[in-house]
Design a protein around this motif. Structure first.
Motif, PDB file in Angstrom:
ATOM      1  N   SER A   1       0.835  -1.203   0.000  1.00 23.88           N
ATOM      2  CA  SER A   1       0.000   0.000   0.000  1.00 23.88           C
ATOM      3  C   SER A   1       0.867   1.250   0.000  1.00 23.88           C
ATOM      4  CB  SER A   1      -0.914   0.010   1.235  1.00 23.88           C
ATOM      5  OG  SER A   1      -0.144   0.033   2.420  1.00 23.88           O
ATOM      6  N   HIS A   2       0.298   2.357  -0.494  1.00 21.64           N
ATOM      7  CA  HIS A   2       0.979   3.652  -0.527  1.00 21.64           C
ATOM      8  C   HIS A   2       0.090   4.684   0.154  1.00 21.64           C
ATOM      9  CE1 HIS A   2       4.424   2.899  -3.334  1.00 21.64           C
ATOM     10  NE2 HIS A   2       3.667   1.857  -3.626  1.00 21.64           N
ATOM     11  N   PRO A   3       0.034   4.657   1.487  1.00 22.09           N
ATOM     12  CA  PRO A   3      -0.845   5.598   2.192  1.00 22.09           C
ATOM     13  C   PRO A   3      -0.499   7.057   1.940  1.00 22.09           C
ATOM     14  CG  PRO A   3       0.669   4.517   3.725  1.00 22.09           C
ATOM     15  CD  PRO A   3       0.783   3.797   2.415  1.00 22.09           C
ATOM     16  N   GLU A   4       0.746   7.329   1.515  1.00 24.13           N
ATOM     17  CA  GLU A   4       1.164   8.709   1.257  1.00 24.13           C
ATOM     18  C   GLU A   4       0.696   9.191  -0.119  1.00 24.13           C
ATOM     19  OE1 GLU A   4       3.907   6.314  -1.050  1.00 24.13           O
ATOM     20  OE2 GLU A   4       3.011   6.100   0.933  1.00 24.13           O
ATOM     21  N   ASP A   5       0.189   8.271  -0.946  1.00 23.39           N
ATOM     22  CA  ASP A   5      -0.229   8.639  -2.303  1.00 23.39           C
ATOM     23  C   ASP A   5      -1.529   7.919  -2.655  1.00 23.39           C
ATOM     24  OD1 ASP A   5      -0.239   9.670  -4.861  1.00 23.39           O
ATOM     25  OD2 ASP A   5       1.084   8.120  -5.659  1.00 23.39           O
ATOM     26  N   PRO A   6      -2.624   8.260  -1.973  1.00 25.63           N
ATOM     27  CA  PRO A   6      -3.892   7.552  -2.187  1.00 25.63           C
ATOM     28  C   PRO A   6      -4.526   7.865  -3.542  1.00 25.63           C
ATOM     29  CG  PRO A   6      -4.237   9.434  -0.746  1.00 25.63           C
ATOM     30  CD  PRO A   6      -2.760   9.336  -0.976  1.00 25.63           C
ATOM     31  N   ILE A   7      -5.347   6.941  -4.022  1.00 26.01           N
ATOM     32  CA  ILE A   7      -6.126   7.143  -5.240  1.00 26.01           C
ATOM     33  C   ILE A   7      -7.550   7.509  -4.826  1.00 26.01           C
ATOM     34  CG2 ILE A   7      -7.008   6.095  -7.350  1.00 26.01           C
ATOM     35  CD1 ILE A   7      -4.019   6.439  -7.398  1.00 26.01           C
ATOM     36  N   TYR A   8      -8.038   8.638  -5.312  1.00 25.67           N
ATOM     37  CA  TYR A   8      -9.361   9.115  -4.916  1.00 25.67           C
ATOM     38  C   TYR A   8     -10.398   8.845  -6.008  1.00 25.67           C
ATOM     39  CZ  TYR A   8      -6.832  11.655  -1.274  1.00 25.67           C
ATOM     40  OH  TYR A   8      -6.029  11.977  -0.209  1.00 25.67           O
ATOM     41  N   LYS A   9     -11.646   8.806  -5.616  1.00 31.10           N
ATOM     42  CA  LYS A   9     -12.751   8.701  -6.566  1.00 31.10           C
ATOM     43  C   LYS A   9     -12.861  10.013  -7.341  1.00 31.10           C
ATOM     44  CE  LYS A   9     -15.389   6.011  -3.187  1.00 31.10           C
ATOM     45  NZ  LYS A   9     -16.669   5.943  -2.427  1.00 31.10           N
TER      46      LYS A   9
END
Length: 234
Positions: A162-170
């Protein structure tokens, strides 16, 4: 490129959730390629439809829900067989699963699924991109304090970190797309566990050792220094 993402719904306390690490990894690849991404959500009820819609709203193309009425009782091997039997042969180039099982199974779901499908599996994947070499992908694999750079032949399965520092948003267009699609709901039945949990119980709390609590700190430090001196280490 055709990408399949595998994610399993789990219950933690009163909360039901999915691991979105694989979904985010697939969307990142899609942002730089013309990849076609389909998501499979394994769940106990058809409410997995919401997770599929979330995935589409984030950038995936479509998805399907696989319902196992006794999912909470299935071991990780049974879950892997369900995924493997719902993945059509030769309909994918890359399969992505989450980096770690959310429900703390001892063997990652992706590893077992890849074994059943007979394809290469790479875990702890930090980053992935399409290789200049046709039919291959370039992978950054993180293991403890090392970063391995791999060139892997397709098809393969990766377990993405996971990359919590670079989330993918809707996105707005993604949400509109998600709710305009009909989400197929499939049934999974007739799976027997390879391992059966006979019982679970809470262990007693671990307590401090006797040797250091029975004497003072000064006495303990003095004893340690004496031992080091005797071994000619000091």
């Amino acid at each position: 490129m055709k990408i399949i993402v595998l994610t399993k719904q789990v219950k933690i306390g009163d909360t039901v959730k999915c691991d979105f690490a694989g979904i985010e990894a697939a969307v990142r690849i899609k942002e730089h390629t013309k990849a076609d991404v389909i998501v499979y959500v394994l769940c106990e009820k058809s409410d997995g439809v919401m997770q599929v819609r979330d995935a589409i709203a984030m950038g995936c193309d479509r998805g399907e829900v696989i319902v196992a009425d006794d999912l909470g009782e299935l071991d990780i091997w049974s879950c892997a067989r369900i995924f493997a039997e719902h993945v059509e042969p030769k309909c994918y180039d890359l399969i992505i699963s989450g980096g770690f099982p959310t429900d703390a199974d001892t063997v990652p779901l992706g590893l077992l699924t890849a074994n059943i499908l007979g394809i290469t599996s790479i875990s702890h994947v930090e980053n992935i991109c399409i290789s200049e070499k046709a039919g291959y992908v370039d992978i950054d694999r993180r293991i403890e304090d090392r970063l391995e750079l791999l060139n892997v032949k397709l098809p393969c399965l990766i377990s993405a970190l996971s990359h919590p520092e670079d989330p993918i948003y809707k996105t707005v267009s993604g949400i509109n797309k998600a709710y305009s699609k009909e989400i197929p709901v499939l049934d999974a039945k007739g799976y027997d566990n390879k391992a059966i949990v006979l019982d679970t119980f809470k262990l007693g709390e671990r307590k401090r050792g006797v040797s250091l609590t029975a004497i003072s700190t000064d006495e303990a430090v003095s004893a340690i220094i004496d031992k080091i001196t005797m071994q000619h280490l000091l």
